[in-house]
Design a protein around this motif. Structure first.
Motif, short mmCIF file in Angstrom:
data_model
loop_
_atom_site.label_atom_id
_atom_site.label_comp_id
_atom_site.label_asym_id
_atom_site.label_seq_id
_atom_site.Cartn_x
_atom_site.Cartn_y
_atom_site.Cartn_z
N ASN A 1 8.36 -7.40 -12.29
CA ASN A 1 9.15 -7.06 -13.41
C ASN A 1 8.22 -5.94 -13.97
O ASN A 1 8.52 -4.99 -14.38
CB ASN A 1 9.19 -8.08 -14.53
CG ASN A 1 10.50 -8.98 -13.78
OD1 ASN A 1 11.03 -8.94 -13.03
ND2 ASN A 1 10.55 -10.32 -14.80
N GLN A 2 6.84 -6.20 -13.77
CA GLN A 2 6.11 -5.14 -14.24
C GLN A 2 6.16 -3.84 -13.68
O GLN A 2 5.99 -2.79 -14.39
CB GLN A 2 4.77 -5.59 -14.14
CG GLN A 2 4.08 -6.75 -15.22
CD GLN A 2 2.76 -7.40 -14.79
OE1 GLN A 2 2.92 -8.06 -14.02
NE2 GLN A 2 1.95 -7.22 -15.70
N ILE A 3 6.25 -4.15 -12.43
CA ILE A 3 6.55 -2.76 -11.49
C ILE A 3 7.91 -2.24 -11.92
O ILE A 3 7.87 -0.86 -11.93
CB ILE A 3 6.27 -3.03 -9.92
CG1 ILE A 3 4.92 -3.77 -9.64
CG2 ILE A 3 6.83 -1.85 -8.96
CD1 ILE A 3 4.67 -4.24 -8.27
N ALA A 4 8.86 -2.77 -12.02
CA ALA A 4 9.93 -2.38 -12.14
C ALA A 4 10.04 -1.73 -13.49
O ALA A 4 10.46 -0.65 -13.50
CB ALA A 4 11.02 -3.51 -12.36
N ALA A 5 9.27 -2.20 -14.61
CA ALA A 5 9.19 -1.47 -15.75
C ALA A 5 8.38 -0.28 -15.78
O ALA A 5 8.77 0.89 -16.35
CB ALA A 5 8.66 -2.39 -16.77
N ALA A 6 7.41 -0.18 -14.74
CA ALA A 6 6.77 0.92 -14.63
C ALA A 6 7.46 1.98 -13.93
O ALA A 6 7.40 3.34 -14.48
CB ALA A 6 5.21 0.66 -13.66
N VAL A 7 8.22 1.70 -13.06
CA VAL A 7 9.13 2.59 -12.30
C VAL A 7 10.10 3.21 -13.48
O VAL A 7 10.23 4.36 -13.31
CB VAL A 7 10.13 2.01 -11.33
CG1 VAL A 7 10.95 2.98 -10.62
CG2 VAL A 7 9.06 1.40 -10.32
N GLU A 8 10.77 2.41 -14.39
CA GLU A 8 11.74 2.49 -15.17
C GLU A 8 10.82 3.82 -16.23
O GLU A 8 11.61 4.78 -16.76
CB GLU A 8 11.96 1.42 -16.13
CG GLU A 8 13.05 1.64 -17.33
CD GLU A 8 14.35 1.77 -16.95
OE1 GLU A 8 15.11 2.21 -17.70
OE2 GLU A 8 14.79 1.51 -15.79
N ASN A 9 9.42 3.52 -16.41
CA ASN A 9 8.87 4.47 -17.37
C ASN A 9 8.49 5.72 -16.61
O ASN A 9 7.62 6.37 -17.05
CB ASN A 9 7.82 3.78 -17.82
CG ASN A 9 8.04 2.72 -19.00
OD1 ASN A 9 9.34 3.02 -19.60
ND2 ASN A 9 7.51 1.81 -19.33
N GLY A 10 8.90 5.89 -15.54
CA GLY A 10 8.84 7.15 -14.66
C GLY A 10 7.77 7.11 -13.42
O GLY A 10 7.59 8.19 -12.75
N ALA A 11 7.23 6.27 -13.17
CA ALA A 11 6.49 5.98 -11.98
C ALA A 11 7.37 6.03 -10.98
O ALA A 11 8.12 5.06 -10.41
CB ALA A 11 5.58 4.67 -11.90
#
Ligand SMILES: Nc1nc2c(c(=O)[nH]1)N[C@H]1C(S)=C(S)[C@@H](COP(=O)(O)OP(=O)(O)OC[C@H]3O[C@@H](n4cnc5c(=O)[nH]c(N)nc54)[C@H](O)[C@@H]3O)O[C@H]1N2
Ligand SMILES: Nc1nc2c(c(=O)[nH]1)N[C@H]1C(S)=C(S)[C@@H](COP(=O)(O)OP(=O)(O)OC[C@H]3O[C@@H](n4cnc5c(=O)[nH]c(N)nc54)[C@H](O)[C@@H]3O)O[C@H]1N2
Ligand code: SF4
Ligand SMILES: [Mo]
Length: 886
Positions: free
Chosen positions: A840-850
């Motif tokens: 989920n943390q990775i998904a959130a980072a991706v959502e934030n542009g990573a």
């Protein structure tokens, strides 16, 4: 904080053989880092290596010898072992006793065990778990080269234009070497091809994945040989000057040809053609292989089918090219050097040659020597079961779980009149031991190991053995002395054993044998202490420096005529049986090591997969009526296991995959070895652990549960359970056929009690769903979640509460709901074990542009240490992109 001095040693896990620097800290912990100077890893470590410091705890260590379950002193235990072995030999002959060892023993341990059995007991009944691991590679090498030689080095993987990985999940199983390969691809654009029936993380990282039908590798490479011949790629000069037997091999290959390869592999023709073209065009090609090749009833033929192609093109022994067998265990190679297998002698001498036997006998000054090969693992345990072997000593391996047909192995152990087990912890095997001997563990042992590229490295102790634990070599020598062989086993140090081993390797060698380290025959104690990693061979007089050694560029094989041999290989199409229509494939996951005796000690390594699973193709799952996350029973003619269903298209139809790791110590019915077929390759004796016949059925239960508890419960009252360590306690998956009468009582028994417990609970009317959490002060003692279907709670988030110290008010109610609130974050299932970063943390980072693996790394550190989770991170990025696109 003051610390102890750093010790350079070697990782005790995989065959990459990474250098480790261990530094004991003032607080009793040990800091672990990669050794920048070690030529295997240049400072890198994978998730397992990095977590080594967390596996050194003594909580379940064996500290004292035991006889019949009671504490004994060393003298009594050693006397008993020596007496029972001597009496059995006197009454029934030397072949009535056996040793079963391990590629995780150090060379010095292995050397003395082999010497005692073959030279002094006078039988060759010493086999090892390397039979389950490397035997087909050994046999294939010997057939082709006349010796068990790995011709190349790790650098070849970096210098190749094409690297073909056959039956190897290198991302997870040889992680640091895989990272070296990926770094080389960045630099020079290496093409990577993966041949594996499953779409593994390694396959996903590759440029081309051939999802062949199980066991069709032989046909794939026979077809390749035929193709190479047809397009005129024979290296005429090399073949003419250095090889023999091409005609027969070509005839067999022609029989197979492109149509045969197509029929066997089930690949699309254009994909097969693409692979053949790639291989033909790349002079610098390394074909590296592992258990998808070895662990097969046609494993030796697979090995030779690969080697044939390299001999035919002369692509062997030069930089960037050659066949490359990836060894599994840290000392799989060292075990082969000392002749630890039942069909070998010592120092790569041949047990079938009377002159070699006499050479070894006189060198050892022994009264006798084994005159014929002994029993190979599968036959050995069969002979134990049938009563032919009456005394067995198991060292550093856990056959009650890791052998095929593992229930039959347990039966055999139960029936055996005398079983000795040397281990560091209690296992499913020690349960059957009459005598348990506490061995010193990795941190406490000194000696040498040899990695996949023939590099010998020192393992150095940095902790004192706890309790009365002793190093294996010492235990073996102590028993030998009590059997009347004190003179030949009067070693004072591992260095002394190593010198003898080195001297034997040079004895009457004169270049006739590949394995020669006679340069070490007179190594002083201090030179042994300081020994830097080096590759063999190192003949007497040669320097022990870092030069790279390769074999066979100029021929000079170790066959009688010094020619490399082509071997005609047979193509057998696997049959599937009606009652058991699926093929059961077994293997490894990233963060566990074999039967989990060490890796399960660390919460970090248990967070990637906390429970065993069965990968099933969606169609097969549907046919069997198995939903995602349900429990599935895998049934074979040998036995059964129950694990979680993981429905995925990464698995091809008709096959299922279950990890080999779970034992009775960590799950109720998770031992997949029970269901694995004991059929073995006729040449190597290696069992086909990747191919059993099986069927799947739903494991019907009335309730599912998930619990976190502070202390491990003595018994777990459920038909299905799987337990894993978590930070601050344990996490348990549960399921059963009949609901408890009273869930609150059930929870109390599982959780235990603390001071002034406060309990919150919730249940629906018929008690089909139930939730409970017990607190003591501000800390969580435990929680239980029960539901009629697989429990849907955020596992990682719930588990984190065990380590939290201030759970109050609304947070308690939240916990009971099993889901974080909008203001709290749920890391999700852990992907990066090195930094505990969840999906989920990775998904959130991706959502934030990573948008790239690198960007995720920058944001969260995930994937920036060992790198073995980078493919999984990529998968999450792709999934997010896909979601956006649709
Ligand atoms: N994390 C971790 N790493 C380890 C170990 C561990 O326990 N855990 N153990 C070490 C040891 S001792 C060993 S031996 C190595 C093993 O290392 P690997 O051989 O890489 O690992 P496995 O998962 O056993 O099997 C590799 C692959 O073979 C595939 N396979 C199955 N059948 C076939 C087939 O017919 N053809 C082909 N081409 N492929 C097939 C499987 O799908 C699987 O993905 O790992 C070493 N490293
Ligand atoms: N179904 C299936 N089965 C398999 C495989 C598979 O792919 N599928 N793979 C096979 C392969 S390749 C392998 S290598 C085997 C591995 O199988 P095992 O060798 O049975 O597995 P480990 O858990 O590594 O067992 C090592 C044991 O040695 C103990 N130990 C650790 N250090 C020491 C020491 O210094 N001295 C002593 N005396 N003991 C020590 C550990 O506590 C542990 O109990 O499994 C094989 N079995
Ligand atoms: S790759 Fe990992 S498990 Fe293998 S030797 Fe290196 S650190 Fe140890
Ligand atoms: Mo292995």
């Amino acid at each position: 904080m003051a610390t102890g001095s750093p010790t350079r040693t070697t990782c005790p896990y995989c065959g990459v053989g990474c250098g480790v620097v261990a530094t004991p800290q003032q607080d009793g912990t040990v800091a672990i880092r990669g050794d920048e100077q070690h030529p295997a890893n240049f400072g890198r470590l994978c998730s397992k290596g990095s977590a080594l410091g967390e596996t050194l705890g003594l909580d379940d260590r064996l500290l004292r010898p035991e006889i019949g379950g009671r504490r004994a002193d060393w003298n009594e235990a050693l006397e008993l072992v020596a007496r029972r072995f001597s009496e059995t030999i006197a009454a029934h002959g030397p072949e009535s006793v056996a040793f079963y060892g391990s590629g995780q023993l150090l060379t010095e341990d292995y050397y003395v065990a082999n010497k005692l059995m073959k030279g002094f007991i006078g039988a060759a009944n010493i086999d090892t778990n390397s039979r389950l691991c490397m035997a087909s590679s050994v046999a294939g090498h010997v057939r082709a080269f006349g010796s068990d030689t790995v011709p190349g080095t790790y650098e070849d993987l970096e210098e190749a234009d094409l690297v073909v990985l056959v039956g190897s999940n290198m991302t997870w199983c040889h992680p640091v070497l895989f990272q070296r390969l990926l770094a080389a691809r960045e630099r020079r654009g290496t093409t990577i091809v993966v041949i594996d029936p499953r779409r593994t993380v390694t396959a996903e990282a590759a440029d081309l994945h051939l999802a062949i039908a199980p066991n069709s590798d032989g046909a794939l490479f026979a077809g390749l040989l035929d193709h190479l011949d047809r397009i005129g790629l024979r290296d005429g000069d090399y073949v003419e000057r250095h090889t023999s037997g091409l005609d027969a091999a070509l005839l067999a290959a022609r029989d197979c040809g492109f149509p045969g390869a197509l029929q066997a592999t089930h690949l699309p023709p254009e994909q097969l053609r693409e692979f053949y073209t790639l291989w033909s065009r790349s002079e610098r090609v390394v074909t590296a292989y592992s258990q998808g090749v070895n662990q097969s009833v046609v494993g030796t033929d697979k090995v030779n089918a690969i080697i044939n192609c390299h001999l035919f093109t002369g692509r062997i022994g030069r930089p960037g090219m050659g066949p490359f067998s990836l060894t599994g265990q840290p000392n799989a190679m060292g075990g082969r050097e000392v002749g630890g297998l039942a069909n070998m002698l010592a120092a790569h001498l041949d047990i079938n040659r009377p002159d070699h036997r006499e050479l070894v006998r006189s060198f050892w000054g022994s009264p006798r020597i084994a005159t014929r090969p002994g029993l190979k693992a599968v036959d050995l345990f069969r002979a134990v079961g049938e009563g032919h072997v009456k005394a067995l000593w198991i060292m550093g391996t856990n056959p009650a779980d890791s052998m095929p047909d593992a229930d039959a192995v347990q039966e055999a152990l139960r029936a055996c009149p005398f079983v000795v087990v040397s281990d560091v912890v209690r296992t499913d095997t020690t349960r059957h031991a009459h005598v348990v001997l506490p061995a010193a563990a990795w941190a406490e042992k000194s000696g040498t190991v040899t990695n996949s590229e023939r590099r010998i490295s020192r393992q150095r102790s940095f902790l004192k053995p706890p309790g009365e634990a002793r190093p294996d070599w010492r235990i073996v020598c102590d028993v030998a002395a009590r059997m009347g062989f004190s003179e030949a086993f009067d070693y004072q140090s591992p260095a002394e054993i190593f010198r003898e081993h080195a001297a034997l390797s040079g004895l009457a060698n004169d270049g006739t044998r590949d394995f020669d380290i006679s340069a070490c025959a007179e190594l002083s104690e201090s030179a042994y202490d300081a020994l830097a990693p080096f590759q063999w061979p190192r003949r007497a007089g040669e320097a022990l420096d870092g030069i790279t050694t390769r074999f066979f560029a100029e021929g000079r094989f170790y066959t009688p005529d010094r020619r490399g041999r082509f071997v005609p290989t047979q193509i057998v199409l696997p049959e599937v049986s009606g009652d058991f229509p699926l093929i059961l494939n077994t293997g490894r996951i990233r963060d566990q090591w074999h039967t989990m005796t060490r890796t399960a000690k660390t919460p970090r390594l248990m967070s990637h997969y906390a429970e065993s699973f069965c990968e099933i193709h969606p169609d097969d799952a549907e046919d069997a009526g198995i939903g995602p996350a349900a429990l599935v029973r895998i049934v074979s003619p040998q036995g059964a296991a129950v694990v979680r269903a993981l429905v995925t298209e990464r698995q091809q139809k008709g096959s299922i995959f279950v990890p080999m790791h779970w034992t009775d110590q960590h799950a109720a019915q998770g031992r997949i070895g029970s269901a694995v077929l004991p059929a073995a390759d006729p040449v190597s004796g290696q069992p086909g652990l990747k191919f059993s016949h099986a069927r799947i059925e739903p494991y019907e239960v009335a309730w599912y549960g998930f619990a976190v508890v502070r202390n491990r419960p003595g018994t777990i009252p459920a038909e299905y359970w799987a337990i894993a360590r978590a930070e601050g306690g344990w996490r348990i998956e549960l399921a059963g056929t009949a609901p408890a009468q009273d869930w609150a009582e059930y929870a109390a028994a599982l959780i235990g009690c603390g001071e002034k417990p406060e309990t919150l609970s919730y249940s629906d009317q018929d008690q089909a769903s139930f939730r409970l959490a017990t607190f003591s002060g501000d800390i969580l003692l435990g929680a239980l979640f029960i539901a009629p279907q697989p429990v849907a709670v955020s596992r990682t988030w719930v588990v984190e509460h065990l380590a939290a110290s201030d759970i109050r008010g609304a947070d308690r109610l939240r916990l009971l709901s099993g889901r974080p609130g909008a203001d709290q974050s749920d890391p999700g299932p852990i992907v990066c074990a090195c930094f505990s970063v969840g999906a989920n943390q990775i998904a959130a980072a991706v959502e934030n542009g990573a948008a790239s693996v690198e960007a995720v790394g920058e944001a969260l550190r995930a994937g920036t240490n060992c790198g073995s989770c980078r493919v999984e991170i990529r998968r999450l990025i792709d999934a997010a992109a896909l979601k956006k696109a649709v």
